[in-house]
Design a protein around this motif. Sequence first.
Motif, PDB file in Angstrom:
ATOM      1  N   TYR A  91      35.141 -15.387 -21.943  1.00  0.00           N
ATOM      2  CA  TYR A  91      35.964 -16.337 -21.200  1.00  0.00           C
ATOM      3  C   TYR A  91      36.911 -17.056 -22.153  1.00  0.00           C
ATOM      4  O   TYR A  91      36.713 -18.205 -22.503  1.00  0.00           O
ATOM      5  CB  TYR A  91      35.080 -17.356 -20.476  1.00  0.00           C
ATOM      6  CG  TYR A  91      33.994 -16.711 -19.654  1.00  0.00           C
ATOM      7  CD1 TYR A  91      34.292 -16.082 -18.460  1.00  0.00           C
ATOM      8  CD2 TYR A  91      32.677 -16.721 -20.092  1.00  0.00           C
ATOM      9  CE1 TYR A  91      33.297 -15.476 -17.714  1.00  0.00           C
ATOM     10  CE2 TYR A  91      31.682 -16.129 -19.343  1.00  0.00           C
ATOM     11  CZ  TYR A  91      32.000 -15.504 -18.159  1.00  0.00           C
ATOM     12  OH  TYR A  91      31.007 -14.910 -17.422  1.00  0.00           O
ATOM     13  N   GLN A  92      37.969 -16.363 -22.577  1.00  0.00           N
ATOM     14  CA  GLN A  92      38.935 -16.954 -23.501  1.00  0.00           C
ATOM     15  C   GLN A  92      40.272 -17.240 -22.834  1.00  0.00           C
ATOM     16  O   GLN A  92      41.255 -17.456 -23.507  1.00  0.00           O
ATOM     17  CB  GLN A  92      39.160 -16.032 -24.701  1.00  0.00           C
ATOM     18  CG  GLN A  92      37.975 -15.950 -25.609  1.00  0.00           C
ATOM     19  CD  GLN A  92      38.261 -15.135 -26.856  1.00  0.00           C
ATOM     20  OE1 GLN A  92      39.102 -14.256 -26.861  1.00  0.00           O
ATOM     21  NE2 GLN A  92      37.548 -15.436 -27.911  1.00  0.00           N
ATOM     22  N   GLN A  93      40.295 -17.292 -21.520  1.00  0.00           N
ATOM     23  CA  GLN A  93      41.560 -17.449 -20.822  1.00  0.00           C
ATOM     24  C   GLN A  93      41.767 -18.865 -20.293  1.00  0.00           C
ATOM     25  O   GLN A  93      42.450 -19.057 -19.303  1.00  0.00           O
ATOM     26  CB  GLN A  93      41.679 -16.427 -19.681  1.00  0.00           C
ATOM     27  CG  GLN A  93      40.585 -16.492 -18.648  1.00  0.00           C
ATOM     28  CD  GLN A  93      39.373 -15.646 -18.977  1.00  0.00           C
ATOM     29  OE1 GLN A  93      39.156 -15.259 -20.114  1.00  0.00           O
ATOM     30  NE2 GLN A  93      38.562 -15.367 -17.984  1.00  0.00           N
ATOM     31  N   PHE A  94      41.226 -19.881 -20.965  1.00  0.00           N
ATOM     32  CA  PHE A  94      41.409 -21.254 -20.527  1.00  0.00           C
ATOM     33  C   PHE A  94      42.567 -21.883 -21.293  1.00  0.00           C
ATOM     34  O   PHE A  94      42.562 -21.929 -22.513  1.00  0.00           O
ATOM     35  CB  PHE A  94      40.130 -22.070 -20.748  1.00  0.00           C
ATOM     36  CG  PHE A  94      38.974 -21.564 -19.936  1.00  0.00           C
ATOM     37  CD1 PHE A  94      38.972 -21.703 -18.559  1.00  0.00           C
ATOM     38  CD2 PHE A  94      37.902 -20.944 -20.544  1.00  0.00           C
ATOM     39  CE1 PHE A  94      37.915 -21.240 -17.793  1.00  0.00           C
ATOM     40  CE2 PHE A  94      36.841 -20.477 -19.799  1.00  0.00           C
ATOM     41  CZ  PHE A  94      36.856 -20.622 -18.421  1.00  0.00           C
ATOM     42  N   PRO A  95      43.570 -22.418 -20.576  1.00  0.00           N
ATOM     43  CA  PRO A  95      44.708 -23.038 -21.258  1.00  0.00           C
ATOM     44  C   PRO A  95      44.332 -24.390 -21.858  1.00  0.00           C
ATOM     45  O   PRO A  95      43.303 -24.980 -21.509  1.00  0.00           O
ATOM     46  CB  PRO A  95      45.745 -23.194 -20.138  1.00  0.00           C
ATOM     47  CG  PRO A  95      44.973 -23.165 -18.880  1.00  0.00           C
ATOM     48  CD  PRO A  95      43.737 -22.351 -19.134  1.00  0.00           C
ATOM     49  N   GLU A  96      45.188 -24.896 -22.755  1.00  0.00           N
ATOM     50  CA  GLU A  96      44.934 -26.177 -23.408  1.00  0.00           C
ATOM     51  C   GLU A  96      44.992 -27.345 -22.430  1.00  0.00           C
ATOM     52  O   GLU A  96      44.540 -28.436 -22.757  1.00  0.00           O
ATOM     53  CB  GLU A  96      45.938 -26.398 -24.542  1.00  0.00           C
ATOM     54  CG  GLU A  96      45.663 -25.527 -25.745  1.00  0.00           C
ATOM     55  CD  GLU A  96      46.622 -25.800 -26.880  1.00  0.00           C
ATOM     56  OE1 GLU A  96      47.742 -26.291 -26.628  1.00  0.00           O
ATOM     57  OE2 GLU A  96      46.253 -25.501 -28.030  1.00  0.00           O
ATOM     58  N   THR A  97      45.540 -27.146 -21.252  1.00  0.00           N
ATOM     59  CA  THR A  97      45.594 -28.216 -20.250  1.00  0.00           C
ATOM     60  C   THR A  97      44.297 -28.324 -19.459  1.00  0.00           C
ATOM     61  O   THR A  97      44.224 -29.113 -18.522  1.00  0.00           O
ATOM     62  CB  THR A  97      46.761 -27.974 -19.275  1.00  0.00           C
ATOM     63  OG1 THR A  97      46.616 -26.674 -18.685  1.00  0.00           O
ATOM     64  CG2 THR A  97      48.097 -28.067 -19.982  1.00  0.00           C
ATOM     65  N   SER A  98      43.279 -27.569 -19.829  1.00  0.00           N
ATOM     66  CA  SER A  98      41.984 -27.625 -19.138  1.00  0.00           C
ATOM     67  C   SER A  98      41.313 -28.968 -19.410  1.00  0.00           C
ATOM     68  O   SER A  98      41.604 -29.644 -20.400  1.00  0.00           O
ATOM     69  CB  SER A  98      41.083 -26.500 -19.613  1.00  0.00           C
ATOM     70  OG  SER A  98      41.663 -25.253 -19.327  1.00  0.00           O
ATOM     71  N   SER A  99      40.394 -29.345 -18.528  1.00  0.00           N
ATOM     72  CA  SER A  99      39.691 -30.611 -18.700  1.00  0.00           C
ATOM     73  C   SER A  99      38.183 -30.390 -18.598  1.00  0.00           C
ATOM     74  O   SER A  99      37.724 -29.384 -18.067  1.00  0.00           O
ATOM     75  CB  SER A  99      40.147 -31.623 -17.649  1.00  0.00           C
ATOM     76  OG  SER A  99      39.788 -31.186 -16.362  1.00  0.00           O
ATOM     77  N   LEU A 100      37.441 -31.363 -19.110  1.00  0.00           N
ATOM     78  CA  LEU A 100      35.982 -31.335 -19.078  1.00  0.00           C
ATOM     79  C   LEU A 100      35.477 -32.576 -18.367  1.00  0.00           C
ATOM     80  O   LEU A 100      36.040 -33.657 -18.539  1.00  0.00           O
ATOM     81  CB  LEU A 100      35.404 -31.311 -20.497  1.00  0.00           C
ATOM     82  CG  LEU A 100      35.679 -30.082 -21.345  1.00  0.00           C
ATOM     83  CD1 LEU A 100      35.206 -30.323 -22.769  1.00  0.00           C
ATOM     84  CD2 LEU A 100      34.987 -28.876 -20.768  1.00  0.00           C
ATOM     85  N   GLN A 101      34.439 -32.405 -17.565  1.00  0.00           N
ATOM     86  CA  GLN A 101      33.799 -33.550 -16.936  1.00  0.00           C
ATOM     87  C   GLN A 101      32.297 -33.338 -16.923  1.00  0.00           C
ATOM     88  O   GLN A 101      31.825 -32.206 -16.858  1.00  0.00           O
ATOM     89  CB  GLN A 101      34.336 -33.785 -15.532  1.00  0.00           C
ATOM     90  CG  GLN A 101      34.287 -32.597 -14.612  1.00  0.00           C
ATOM     91  CD  GLN A 101      35.022 -32.861 -13.309  1.00  0.00           C
ATOM     92  OE1 GLN A 101      35.386 -33.981 -13.013  1.00  0.00           O
ATOM     93  NE2 GLN A 101      35.209 -31.823 -12.533  1.00  0.00           N
ATOM     94  N   ILE A 102      31.570 -34.440 -17.021  1.00  0.00           N
ATOM     95  CA  ILE A 102      30.110 -34.373 -16.991  1.00  0.00           C
ATOM     96  C   ILE A 102      29.673 -34.636 -15.557  1.00  0.00           C
ATOM     97  O   ILE A 102      29.976 -35.686 -14.992  1.00  0.00           O
ATOM     98  CB  ILE A 102      29.486 -35.385 -17.964  1.00  0.00           C
ATOM     99  CG1 ILE A 102      29.944 -35.072 -19.397  1.00  0.00           C
ATOM    100  CG2 ILE A 102      27.976 -35.349 -17.870  1.00  0.00           C
ATOM    101  CD1 ILE A 102      29.465 -36.067 -20.430  1.00  0.00           C
ATOM    102  N   LEU A 103      28.973 -33.673 -14.985  1.00  0.00           N
ATOM    103  CA  LEU A 103      28.509 -33.762 -13.605  1.00  0.00           C
ATOM    104  C   LEU A 103      26.991 -33.659 -13.564  1.00  0.00           C
ATOM    105  O   LEU A 103      26.349 -33.312 -14.564  1.00  0.00           O
ATOM    106  CB  LEU A 103      29.131 -32.644 -12.760  1.00  0.00           C
ATOM    107  CG  LEU A 103      30.657 -32.637 -12.668  1.00  0.00           C
ATOM    108  CD1 LEU A 103      31.131 -31.420 -11.892  1.00  0.00           C
ATOM    109  CD2 LEU A 103      31.163 -33.908 -12.026  1.00  0.00           C
ATOM    110  N   THR A 104      26.433 -33.931 -12.401  1.00  0.00           N
ATOM    111  CA  THR A 104      24.991 -33.870 -12.204  1.00  0.00           C
ATOM    112  C   THR A 104      24.674 -32.858 -11.120  1.00  0.00           C
ATOM    113  O   THR A 104      25.327 -32.840 -10.083  1.00  0.00           O
ATOM    114  CB  THR A 104      24.442 -35.251 -11.798  1.00  0.00           C
ATOM    115  OG1 THR A 104      24.844 -36.204 -12.763  1.00  0.00           O
ATOM    116  CG2 THR A 104      22.933 -35.235 -11.702  1.00  0.00           C
ATOM    117  N   SER A 105      23.678 -32.010 -11.363  1.00  0.00           N
ATOM    118  CA  SER A 105      23.213 -31.066 -10.342  1.00  0.00           C
ATOM    119  C   SER A 105      22.395 -31.829  -9.327  1.00  0.00           C
ATOM    120  O   SER A 105      21.317 -32.326  -9.644  1.00  0.00           O
ATOM    121  CB  SER A 105      22.346 -29.972 -10.969  1.00  0.00           C
ATOM    122  OG  SER A 105      23.081 -29.208 -11.869  1.00  0.00           O
ATOM    123  N   GLY A 106      22.895 -31.940  -8.115  1.00  0.00           N
ATOM    124  CA  GLY A 106      22.185 -32.687  -7.082  1.00  0.00           C
ATOM    125  C   GLY A 106      22.288 -34.180  -7.323  1.00  0.00           C
ATOM    126  O   GLY A 106      23.109 -34.661  -8.104  1.00  0.00           O
TER     127      GLY A 106
END
Length: 164
Positions: A91-106
């Motif tokens: 999975y190397q097709q993510f542009p630099e404009t991608s973002s990260l967020q911390i989520l919770t399962s359920g």
Amino acid sequence: MQQNKKMEFSVGCFVLVGICAILIMIFQVADVKGLGSNDTYTLHAEFDNIGSLKVRSPVKVGGVVIGRVTSIGLNPNNLLPMVSMDVSSNYQQFPETSSLQILTSGLIGEQYISLVPGFVFDDEEMLVDGDYVEDTKSALVLENLIGQVLYSLGGSDDSAAEEQ
């Protein structure tokens, strides 16, 4: 004597098979994919609050696990939590404009990092090994949210009393 050796051999084989079965179950529960090193690249990000994120927490895109958190530390310059994660090289097709967020399962499940792919522009580069993801959203801490609701409810009673 011959019968006794056959019995010992069969009991030994049974115990060996039992130990192997237990090891397989341990690896399944621990979600170990392989014992060798997989081909990955590392991304880094800083968050204001990581909540209860742990090392080995999954990195997901749309619910699909693409990597794992490898280390969590504190940046000595600005005292913000810094997270490093390994992402599969598939999975190397993510542009630099991608973002990260911390989520919770359920509602009260484990926390994970969600990578949201950004837009690809003509001059946009893709994320590579060692890159920092700038656009991050911190974990939603349930205790803080409850505290804010209680504080806002308490504040609304005071303002209603002052108006009378």
